[in-house]
Design a protein around this motif. Sequence first.
Motif, PDB file in Angstrom:
ATOM      1  N   LYS A  96      -7.888 -12.094 -13.062  1.00  0.00           N
ATOM      2  CA  LYS A  96      -7.364 -13.127 -12.298  1.00  0.00           C
ATOM      3  C   LYS A  96      -6.736 -12.607 -11.205  1.00  0.00           C
ATOM      4  N   LEU A  97      -7.255 -12.248 -10.145  1.00  0.00           N
ATOM      5  CA  LEU A  97      -6.419 -11.739  -8.934  1.00  0.00           C
ATOM      6  C   LEU A  97      -6.079 -12.517  -7.922  1.00  0.00           C
ATOM      7  N   VAL A  98      -4.957 -12.448  -7.421  1.00  0.00           N
ATOM      8  CA  VAL A  98      -4.179 -13.571  -6.267  1.00  0.00           C
ATOM      9  C   VAL A  98      -3.755 -12.374  -5.487  1.00  0.00           C
ATOM     10  N   ALA A  99      -4.441 -12.234  -3.991  1.00  0.00           N
ATOM     11  CA  ALA A  99      -3.949 -11.321  -2.886  1.00  0.00           C
ATOM     12  C   ALA A  99      -2.263 -11.710  -2.876  1.00  0.00           C
ATOM     13  N   PRO A 100      -1.373 -10.829  -3.049  1.00  0.00           N
ATOM     14  CA  PRO A 100      -0.107 -10.869  -2.902  1.00  0.00           C
ATOM     15  C   PRO A 100       0.125 -11.356  -1.249  1.00  0.00           C
ATOM     16  N   ASP A 101       1.374 -12.166  -1.038  1.00  0.00           N
ATOM     17  CA  ASP A 101       1.599 -12.467   0.281  1.00  0.00           C
ATOM     18  C   ASP A 101       2.838 -11.505   0.754  1.00  0.00           C
ATOM     19  N   LEU A 102       2.471 -10.630   1.566  1.00  0.00           N
ATOM     20  CA  LEU A 102       3.323  -9.779   1.902  1.00  0.00           C
ATOM     21  C   LEU A 102       4.027  -9.750   3.595  1.00  0.00           C
ATOM     22  N   ALA A 103       3.990 -11.031   3.608  1.00  0.00           N
ATOM     23  CA  ALA A 103       4.404 -11.496   5.287  1.00  0.00           C
ATOM     24  C   ALA A 103       6.160 -10.863   5.390  1.00  0.00           C
ATOM     25  N   ALA A 104       6.617 -11.412   4.189  1.00  0.00           N
ATOM     26  CA  ALA A 104       8.009 -11.109   4.452  1.00  0.00           C
ATOM     27  C   ALA A 104       8.392  -9.613   4.238  1.00  0.00           C
ATOM     28  N   GLN A 105       7.407  -8.742   4.073  1.00  0.00           N
ATOM     29  CA  GLN A 105       7.823  -7.331   4.041  1.00  0.00           C
ATOM     30  C   GLN A 105       6.842  -6.785   5.312  1.00  0.00           C
ATOM     31  N   GLY A 106       6.479  -7.761   6.203  1.00  0.00           N
ATOM     32  CA  GLY A 106       5.896  -7.249   7.456  1.00  0.00           C
ATOM     33  C   GLY A 106       4.502  -6.777   7.256  1.00  0.00           C
ATOM     34  N   PHE A 107       3.593  -7.158   6.176  1.00  0.00           N
ATOM     35  CA  PHE A 107       2.349  -6.724   6.197  1.00  0.00           C
ATOM     36  C   PHE A 107       1.360  -7.862   6.160  1.00  0.00           C
ATOM     37  N   GLN A 108       0.243  -7.933   6.634  1.00  0.00           N
ATOM     38  CA  GLN A 108      -0.908  -9.003   6.628  1.00  0.00           C
ATOM     39  C   GLN A 108      -2.022  -8.286   5.870  1.00  0.00           C
ATOM     40  N   LEU A 109      -2.497  -9.291   5.196  1.00  0.00           N
ATOM     41  CA  LEU A 109      -3.809  -8.791   4.449  1.00  0.00           C
ATOM     42  C   LEU A 109      -4.835  -8.460   5.468  1.00  0.00           C
ATOM     43  N   VAL A 110      -5.612  -7.188   5.261  1.00  0.00           N
ATOM     44  CA  VAL A 110      -6.917  -7.093   6.126  1.00  0.00           C
ATOM     45  C   VAL A 110      -8.194  -7.410   5.328  1.00  0.00           C
ATOM     46  N   GLY A 111      -8.053  -7.341   4.119  1.00  0.00           N
ATOM     47  CA  GLY A 111      -9.283  -7.560   3.300  1.00  0.00           C
ATOM     48  C   GLY A 111      -9.321  -6.761   2.193  1.00  0.00           C
ATOM     49  N   GLY A 112     -10.448  -6.789   1.482  1.00  0.00           N
ATOM     50  CA  GLY A 112     -10.620  -5.894   0.237  1.00  0.00           C
ATOM     51  C   GLY A 112     -12.025  -5.313   0.035  1.00  0.00           C
ATOM     52  N   ARG A 113     -11.945  -4.690  -1.177  1.00  0.00           N
ATOM     53  CA  ARG A 113     -13.481  -4.082  -1.658  1.00  0.00           C
ATOM     54  C   ARG A 113     -13.283  -3.790  -2.967  1.00  0.00           C
ATOM     55  N   LYS A 172     -14.486  -0.668 -13.063  1.00  0.00           N
ATOM     56  CA  LYS A 172     -14.405  -0.916 -11.695  1.00  0.00           C
ATOM     57  C   LYS A 172     -12.738  -1.264 -11.239  1.00  0.00           C
ATOM     58  N   ALA A 173     -12.470  -1.156  -9.966  1.00  0.00           N
ATOM     59  CA  ALA A 173     -11.143  -1.585  -9.492  1.00  0.00           C
ATOM     60  C   ALA A 173     -11.308  -2.412  -8.123  1.00  0.00           C
ATOM     61  N   ALA A 174     -10.293  -3.159  -7.872  1.00  0.00           N
ATOM     62  CA  ALA A 174      -9.998  -3.989  -6.922  1.00  0.00           C
ATOM     63  C   ALA A 174      -9.073  -3.314  -5.943  1.00  0.00           C
ATOM     64  N   MET A 175      -9.183  -3.195  -4.640  1.00  0.00           N
ATOM     65  CA  MET A 175      -8.428  -2.575  -3.536  1.00  0.00           C
ATOM     66  C   MET A 175      -8.412  -3.779  -2.393  1.00  0.00           C
ATOM     67  N   LEU A 176      -7.055  -3.723  -2.274  1.00  0.00           N
ATOM     68  CA  LEU A 176      -6.469  -4.930  -1.071  1.00  0.00           C
ATOM     69  C   LEU A 176      -5.698  -3.964   0.016  1.00  0.00           C
ATOM     70  N   LEU A 177      -6.161  -4.364   1.254  1.00  0.00           N
ATOM     71  CA  LEU A 177      -5.870  -3.455   2.129  1.00  0.00           C
ATOM     72  C   LEU A 177      -4.743  -4.430   2.920  1.00  0.00           C
ATOM     73  N   TYR A 178      -3.667  -3.908   3.404  1.00  0.00           N
ATOM     74  CA  TYR A 178      -2.577  -4.557   4.307  1.00  0.00           C
ATOM     75  C   TYR A 178      -2.122  -3.849   5.401  1.00  0.00           C
ATOM     76  N   GLU A 179      -1.758  -4.312   6.408  1.00  0.00           N
ATOM     77  CA  GLU A 179      -1.433  -3.690   7.757  1.00  0.00           C
ATOM     78  C   GLU A 179      -0.152  -4.377   8.411  1.00  0.00           C
ATOM     79  N   ASP A 180       0.750  -3.321   8.978  1.00  0.00           N
ATOM     80  CA  ASP A 180       1.893  -4.303   9.695  1.00  0.00           C
ATOM     81  C   ASP A 180       1.552  -4.261  11.288  1.00  0.00           C
ATOM     82  N   VAL A 181       2.442  -4.791  11.953  1.00  0.00           N
ATOM     83  CA  VAL A 181       2.150  -4.766  13.542  1.00  0.00           C
ATOM     84  C   VAL A 181       2.122  -3.284  14.050  1.00  0.00           C
ATOM     85  N   LYS A 182       2.495  -2.403  13.475  1.00  0.00           N
ATOM     86  CA  LYS A 182       2.358  -1.098  14.127  1.00  0.00           C
ATOM     87  C   LYS A 182       1.031  -0.318  13.579  1.00  0.00           C
ATOM     88  N   GLY A 183       0.430  -1.006  12.771  1.00  0.00           N
ATOM     89  CA  GLY A 183      -1.140  -0.525  12.491  1.00  0.00           C
ATOM     90  C   GLY A 183      -0.774   0.346  11.225  1.00  0.00           C
TER      91      GLY A 183
END
Length: 263
Positions: A162-179, A187-198
């Motif tokens: 049961k996977l929940v995408a963590p909220d990392l806004a406090a650390q400056g990162f927003q969820l991009v998506g996953g694969r 199998k593995a789940a990959m969640l990708l995050y990005e900050d305002v600098k890319g």
Amino acid sequence: MSRRDFSERDIHMALDGELPGDERTAYEVWLEANAEMKAKSARYAADREALRAAFNGVLDEPVPVRLSKVVLGEAPVARVSPSRSRWWLAAAAAAILAIGGAGGYLAGIGGLGLENTAEDQLAEEAIAAHVIYAAETRHAVEVPASDKDHLQSWLSNQVGLKLVAPDLAAQGFQLVGGRLLPAGQGKAAMLLYEDVKGERISLFVTAESAAKAKGTYGEDDGPEAVYWLDKGYGCAVVGSLPREQLAAVAKSAYGQLLAGLQS
């Protein structure tokens, strides 16, 4: 030809151009009738192209004889140190691509004779995936953050956790998506995050671990993985952030993942 049942192995054969010509028509009919296998074929094709793009600079170089013998099982492989592991991954990937195509690279990363521990394998797979997909622009993820509910349920069903995408806004990162990615025998789940600098970080989660460990893995000149293995799952947070910052982000992400797994 007589009709036969096709399998995931045939997908790799078709992508590598090794499926017999007289089976191609029946294979295409089978693929069209199996939505899950068709989706896998598309994903493997995209992974193949991403691998080729990632290692394009070395594909035309001749494969060293010593490395070719190792990949083909004609020579023993010594255990490599963590400081050399990422160079080994890149070299092995180039050899595999030159010798037999990209289809099984990520799925077979632990089968080249390296006597990896579970944590080494988790960290190496997570770093390899991050190196490939964090650099992508159009194809970094399969499901975008705008479809977060579907992303979480789809990856949970595929990985078996049961996977929940963590909220990392406090650390400056927003969820991009996953694969979804292959990992060892599962199998593995990959969640990708990005900050305002890319700057991007990724979370790599698999249910295929029976070990218990935690630590940091990587090199000074590349991304690092902060990982945990416990109770039948493994999690690695990968990025090129300063070590203390990455550890703080990883701690937050892991705490939220753990809460989701136990809810």
